[in-house]
Design a protein around this motif. Sequence first.
Motif, PDB file in Angstrom:
ATOM      1  N   PHE A 113       0.791  -1.339  -0.157  1.00 29.87           N
ATOM      2  CA  PHE A 113       0.065  -0.015  -0.126  1.00 29.87           C
ATOM      3  C   PHE A 113       1.025   1.121   0.079  1.00 29.87           C
ATOM      4  O   PHE A 113       2.032   1.394   0.806  1.00 29.87           O
ATOM      5  N   ASN A 114       0.591   2.202  -0.797  1.00 30.00           N
ATOM      6  CA  ASN A 114       1.419   3.337  -1.110  1.00 30.00           C
ATOM      7  C   ASN A 114       0.365   4.568  -1.006  1.00 30.00           C
ATOM      8  O   ASN A 114      -0.106   4.959  -1.945  1.00 30.00           O
ATOM      9  N   PRO A 115       0.265   5.045   0.176  1.00 32.75           N
ATOM     10  CA  PRO A 115      -0.545   6.300   0.476  1.00 32.75           C
ATOM     11  C   PRO A 115      -0.235   7.600  -0.528  1.00 32.75           C
ATOM     12  O   PRO A 115      -1.145   8.388  -0.983  1.00 32.75           O
ATOM     13  N   LEU A 116       0.935   7.874  -0.706  1.00 37.37           N
ATOM     14  CA  LEU A 116       1.237   9.092  -1.571  1.00 37.37           C
ATOM     15  C   LEU A 116       2.574   8.824  -2.396  1.00 37.37           C
ATOM     16  O   LEU A 116       3.539   8.220  -2.100  1.00 37.37           O
ATOM     17  N   ASN A 117       2.350   9.261  -3.710  1.00 37.97           N
ATOM     18  CA  ASN A 117       3.490   9.489  -4.731  1.00 37.97           C
ATOM     19  C   ASN A 117       3.559  10.870  -5.334  1.00 37.97           C
ATOM     20  O   ASN A 117       2.614  11.353  -5.282  1.00 37.97           O
ATOM     21  N   VAL A 118       4.806  11.139  -5.244  1.00 40.23           N
ATOM     22  CA  VAL A 118       4.848  12.729  -5.484  1.00 40.23           C
ATOM     23  C   VAL A 118       5.942  12.559  -6.776  1.00 40.23           C
ATOM     24  O   VAL A 118       7.035  12.012  -7.019  1.00 40.23           O
ATOM     25  N   TYR A 119       5.578  13.449  -8.011  1.00 41.98           N
ATOM     26  CA  TYR A 119       6.069  13.627  -9.187  1.00 41.98           C
ATOM     27  C   TYR A 119       6.754  14.958  -9.139  1.00 41.98           C
ATOM     28  O   TYR A 119       5.790  16.162  -9.137  1.00 41.98           O
ATOM     29  N   VAL A 135      -2.647  10.417  -4.563  1.00 42.36           N
ATOM     30  CA  VAL A 135      -3.012  10.000  -3.333  1.00 42.36           C
ATOM     31  C   VAL A 135      -3.872   8.716  -3.356  1.00 42.36           C
ATOM     32  O   VAL A 135      -4.748   8.768  -4.412  1.00 42.36           O
ATOM     33  N   ASN A 136      -3.556   7.881  -2.707  1.00 41.63           N
ATOM     34  CA  ASN A 136      -4.190   6.599  -2.776  1.00 41.63           C
ATOM     35  C   ASN A 136      -4.987   6.193  -1.440  1.00 41.63           C
ATOM     36  O   ASN A 136      -4.229   6.444  -0.346  1.00 41.63           O
ATOM     37  N   ASN A 137      -6.195   6.120  -1.401  1.00 44.53           N
ATOM     38  CA  ASN A 137      -7.039   5.415   0.067  1.00 44.53           C
ATOM     39  C   ASN A 137      -6.946   4.050   0.127  1.00 44.53           C
ATOM     40  O   ASN A 137      -6.686   3.287  -0.814  1.00 44.53           O
ATOM     41  N   THR A 138      -7.429   3.722   1.168  1.00 44.26           N
ATOM     42  CA  THR A 138      -7.444   2.273   1.708  1.00 44.26           C
ATOM     43  C   THR A 138      -8.790   1.531   1.034  1.00 44.26           C
ATOM     44  O   THR A 138      -8.975   0.194   1.025  1.00 44.26           O
ATOM     45  N   PHE A 139      -9.531   2.464   0.191  1.00 38.38           N
ATOM     46  CA  PHE A 139     -10.664   1.511  -0.480  1.00 38.38           C
ATOM     47  C   PHE A 139     -10.170   1.343  -1.812  1.00 38.38           C
ATOM     48  O   PHE A 139     -11.161   0.873  -2.552  1.00 38.38           O
ATOM     49  N   GLY A 140      -9.035   1.698  -2.403  1.00 40.06           N
ATOM     50  CA  GLY A 140      -8.545   1.306  -3.564  1.00 40.06           C
ATOM     51  C   GLY A 140      -8.846   2.270  -4.592  1.00 40.06           C
ATOM     52  O   GLY A 140      -8.509   2.144  -5.869  1.00 40.06           O
ATOM     53  N   GLU A 141      -9.087   3.296  -4.115  1.00 40.12           N
ATOM     54  CA  GLU A 141      -9.199   4.887  -5.080  1.00 40.12           C
ATOM     55  C   GLU A 141      -8.111   5.320  -5.132  1.00 40.12           C
ATOM     56  O   GLU A 141      -7.155   5.477  -4.193  1.00 40.12           O
ATOM     57  N   ARG A 142      -7.939   6.324  -6.255  1.00 39.43           N
ATOM     58  CA  ARG A 142      -6.576   7.155  -6.424  1.00 39.43           C
ATOM     59  C   ARG A 142      -7.022   8.502  -7.038  1.00 39.43           C
ATOM     60  O   ARG A 142      -7.997   8.574  -7.806  1.00 39.43           O
ATOM     61  N   HIS A 143      -6.229   9.393  -6.573  1.00 30.85           N
ATOM     62  CA  HIS A 143      -6.702  10.896  -6.666  1.00 30.85           C
ATOM     63  C   HIS A 143      -5.385  11.678  -7.035  1.00 30.85           C
ATOM     64  O   HIS A 143      -4.206  11.561  -6.490  1.00 30.85           O
ATOM     65  N   PHE A 170     -11.099  14.544  -2.061  1.00 25.16           N
ATOM     66  CA  PHE A 170     -10.760  13.190  -2.063  1.00 25.16           C
ATOM     67  C   PHE A 170     -11.074  12.407  -0.681  1.00 25.16           C
ATOM     68  O   PHE A 170     -10.578  13.182   0.212  1.00 25.16           O
ATOM     69  N   PHE A 171     -11.785  11.483  -0.607  1.00 26.39           N
ATOM     70  CA  PHE A 171     -12.366  10.662   0.859  1.00 26.39           C
ATOM     71  C   PHE A 171     -11.135   9.841   1.140  1.00 26.39           C
ATOM     72  O   PHE A 171     -10.809   8.792   0.620  1.00 26.39           O
ATOM     73  N   VAL A 172     -10.302  10.306   2.030  1.00 29.64           N
ATOM     74  CA  VAL A 172      -8.807   9.381   2.396  1.00 29.64           C
ATOM     75  C   VAL A 172      -9.402   8.779   3.564  1.00 29.64           C
ATOM     76  O   VAL A 172      -8.816   7.546   3.873  1.00 29.64           O
ATOM     77  N   SER A 173      -9.649   9.277   4.469  1.00 35.52           N
ATOM     78  CA  SER A 173     -10.138   8.807   6.005  1.00 35.52           C
ATOM     79  C   SER A 173     -11.389   8.668   6.228  1.00 35.52           C
ATOM     80  O   SER A 173     -12.278   9.707   6.185  1.00 35.52           O
TER      81      SER A 173
END
Length: 324
Positions: A113-119, A135-143, A170-173
């Motif tokens: 699981f990778n919560p944050l990637n920065v480009y 940003v990735n949440n624990t529901f499998g969504e990406r924003h 984006f719904f993270v938590s």
Amino acid sequence: LAAFAAPATGGRRLFFATTRHVRMQPRRHAFAFPVVYAGVALDAHAAAAAPDSWFFARNAWALLSVWDADYLDVGAGEKNLRDRVVAALGKRAYAIGRIELVTAPRFFGIKSFNPLNVYYCFDKAGAFKVALLEVNNTFGERHVYVCDEANQWETAKKGFHASYTLDRSFFVSPFNNRSGIYETHIARVTEDKMGVLLVIKDYTPDQNELEYEAVVPDKPSSTHLKKEESTLPKHLIASVEGTSVPLTPLTVLCLLYFHPFTVFLTLPRIMAEAWKIAYIKKLGIYQKPNPRRTPAEVGRGSTILPLPESSFDSFCRSKVLQHL
């Protein structure tokens, strides 16, 4: 480690970092844990200067690896990750040169699981221009959120290269709704360190997500807020910061010896803290709303990977359609 490691080729490096969360309201809760990131240049000449090996590879098995299929919108049509970054930037990409991705790599080919990637995106002269936050949440969504001159502060927060204001969308938590803004501060990755500081402000705890959805198009943008205007109370502070060492066989072996499970512990640690917040601090839970897939105004971003349909959802949908 840096003192004993030979210089890395192609600009590849490891970041030994720490992520911290401090919830200010309605009950204080804080935690911190170590994380490991890899910095990888996405340009063709950088890849040629750093061929794949047994200790690190891109789109191939190695002790540590980064796979293009793990990032951004794979179904958008662009097969190359750099092309997907450019597509996500849109008209902002006209002057972009080097792009560096900072992300948690796969260990032994196993994805975690990778919560944050920065480009980090630089212009042709090498100056930092744009940051793309995935940003990735624990529901499998990406924003994705884009940090550029359109939502940039006139003066950056002390200790950071640039500061921005982003409208939360984006719904993270499950313990936060999507109201408020992110004060976003980006550190200089060119100085062998990485850092992202997010501060949630202008938060409305009793905001109903269904009502919030209805008023979003008419909601004034918060991206005009500058340093001198940003006096709103803090709701939550989240940060990740660390320093880098060259990505070499020695540093990878040291990582595997001293931190063999760090990358796999991110999700269990998040779930453990969620349990504490729910059952010890007894915070209420917000129902997950539908994601926003279309970019709205500047600074809001869009969800590029919605929650996939489960087999039960598919079964129910097919039964409903049979009766229509």
